[in-house]
Motif scaffolding. Structure first.
Motif, PDB file in Angstrom:
ATOM      1  N   THR A   1    -165.938 -68.372  -3.858  1.00 57.77           N
ATOM      2  CA  THR A   1    -166.524 -68.335  -5.195  1.00 57.77           C
ATOM      3  C   THR A   1    -167.954 -67.823  -5.146  1.00 57.77           C
ATOM      4  O   THR A   1    -168.354 -66.985  -5.966  1.00 57.77           O
ATOM      5  N   ARG A   2    -168.734 -68.286  -4.188  1.00 57.97           N
ATOM      6  CA  ARG A   2    -170.124 -67.832  -4.079  1.00 57.97           C
ATOM      7  C   ARG A   2    -170.213 -66.352  -3.744  1.00 57.97           C
ATOM      8  O   ARG A   2    -171.040 -65.634  -4.303  1.00 57.97           O
ATOM      9  N   CYS A   3    -169.384 -65.892  -2.831  1.00 60.32           N
ATOM     10  CA  CYS A   3    -169.426 -64.474  -2.450  1.00 60.32           C
ATOM     11  C   CYS A   3    -168.981 -63.578  -3.604  1.00 60.32           C
ATOM     12  O   CYS A   3    -169.609 -62.555  -3.876  1.00 60.32           O
TER      13      CYS A   3
ATOM     14  N   GLU B   1    -170.269 -59.877  -8.119  1.00 58.20           N
ATOM     15  CA  GLU B   1    -170.046 -59.572  -9.532  1.00 58.20           C
ATOM     16  C   GLU B   1    -171.284 -59.767 -10.404  1.00 58.20           C
ATOM     17  O   GLU B   1    -171.243 -59.476 -11.589  1.00 58.20           O
ATOM     18  N   ARG B   2    -172.357 -60.227  -9.836  1.00 61.32           N
ATOM     19  CA  ARG B   2    -173.559 -60.528 -10.612  1.00 61.32           C
ATOM     20  C   ARG B   2    -174.093 -59.325 -11.378  1.00 61.32           C
ATOM     21  O   ARG B   2    -174.502 -59.444 -12.529  1.00 61.32           O
ATOM     22  N   ASN B   3    -174.091 -58.166 -10.767  1.00 61.30           N
ATOM     23  CA  ASN B   3    -174.678 -56.971 -11.389  1.00 61.30           C
ATOM     24  C   ASN B   3    -173.653 -56.092 -12.085  1.00 61.30           C
ATOM     25  O   ASN B   3    -173.965 -54.961 -12.430  1.00 61.30           O
TER      26      ASN B   3
ATOM     27  N   GLU C   1    -168.947 -57.117 -17.814  1.00 59.85           N
ATOM     28  CA  GLU C   1    -167.831 -58.055 -17.984  1.00 59.85           C
ATOM     29  C   GLU C   1    -166.488 -57.393 -17.721  1.00 59.85           C
ATOM     30  O   GLU C   1    -165.588 -57.988 -17.133  1.00 59.85           O
ATOM     31  N   ALA C   2    -166.351 -56.144 -18.123  1.00 58.99           N
ATOM     32  CA  ALA C   2    -165.093 -55.422 -17.903  1.00 58.99           C
ATOM     33  C   ALA C   2    -164.850 -55.192 -16.412  1.00 58.99           C
ATOM     34  O   ALA C   2    -163.721 -55.319 -15.933  1.00 58.99           O
ATOM     35  N   GLU C   3    -165.904 -54.836 -15.682  1.00 62.07           N
ATOM     36  CA  GLU C   3    -165.761 -54.615 -14.236  1.00 62.07           C
ATOM     37  C   GLU C   3    -165.459 -55.925 -13.509  1.00 62.07           C
ATOM     38  O   GLU C   3    -164.725 -55.926 -12.523  1.00 62.07           O
TER      39      GLU C   3
ATOM     40  N   LEU D   1    -158.524 -59.377  -7.036  1.00 66.91           N
ATOM     41  CA  LEU D   1    -158.489 -58.675  -5.755  1.00 66.91           C
ATOM     42  C   LEU D   1    -159.653 -59.098  -4.860  1.00 66.91           C
ATOM     43  O   LEU D   1    -159.470 -59.341  -3.668  1.00 66.91           O
ATOM     44  N   ARG D   2    -160.853 -59.205  -5.444  1.00 71.85           N
ATOM     45  CA  ARG D   2    -162.012 -59.652  -4.659  1.00 71.85           C
ATOM     46  C   ARG D   2    -161.803 -61.075  -4.142  1.00 71.85           C
ATOM     47  O   ARG D   2    -162.120 -61.375  -2.986  1.00 71.85           O
TER      48      ARG D   2
END
Length: 116
Positions: free
Chosen positions: A39-41, A46-48, A51-53, A60-61
């Motif tokens: 979850t942290r990784c 996904e931080r940057n 929302e769609a990406e 998958l990630r």
């Protein structure tokens, strides 16, 4: 717990129960630890992103990081934790020297010891 149960009343019944509970506790701890680091990784990656990406490749990630950390835990179990720790601590000392000690000394020299 196991030694106390084996030497106490009801040892024949309680010993297998305690053994199963110990195994389940170890498995649940491992699952929670892998889930937490995944979850942290994934959140870090996904931080940057928009929302769609995030929603597009989120599953998958998660799967990729789960496979990586599960394999890593399996590899550590195969080689033995003490062997990994013995080798890792040697390199951890070098890394700490470079990342902690050297910058501290440089900062102390640059500020002439006023901000220590």
């Amino acid at each position: 717990m196991l030694v106390l149960v084996q030497n106490g009343v009801g040892a024949k019944i309680l010993t297998p129960i305690i053994s199963i509970l110990i195994i389940l506790g170890a498995i649940s701890t491992a699952v929670n630890m892998i889930s937490g680091i995944v979850t942290r990784c994934v959140n870090s990656i996904e931080r940057n992103k928009s929302e769609a990406e995030r929603t597009n490749g989120h599953l998958l990630r998660n799967a990729i990081f789960t496979a990586i950390f599960t394999f890593l835990a399996f590899a550590i179990a195969q080689f033995g934790l003490m062997a990994v720790v013995k080798k890792g601590y040697a390199y951890l000392g070098y890394a700490a020297f470079i990342t902690l000690f050297v910058p501290f000394v440089v900062h102390a020299i640059a500020t002439k010891g006023k901000e220590i």
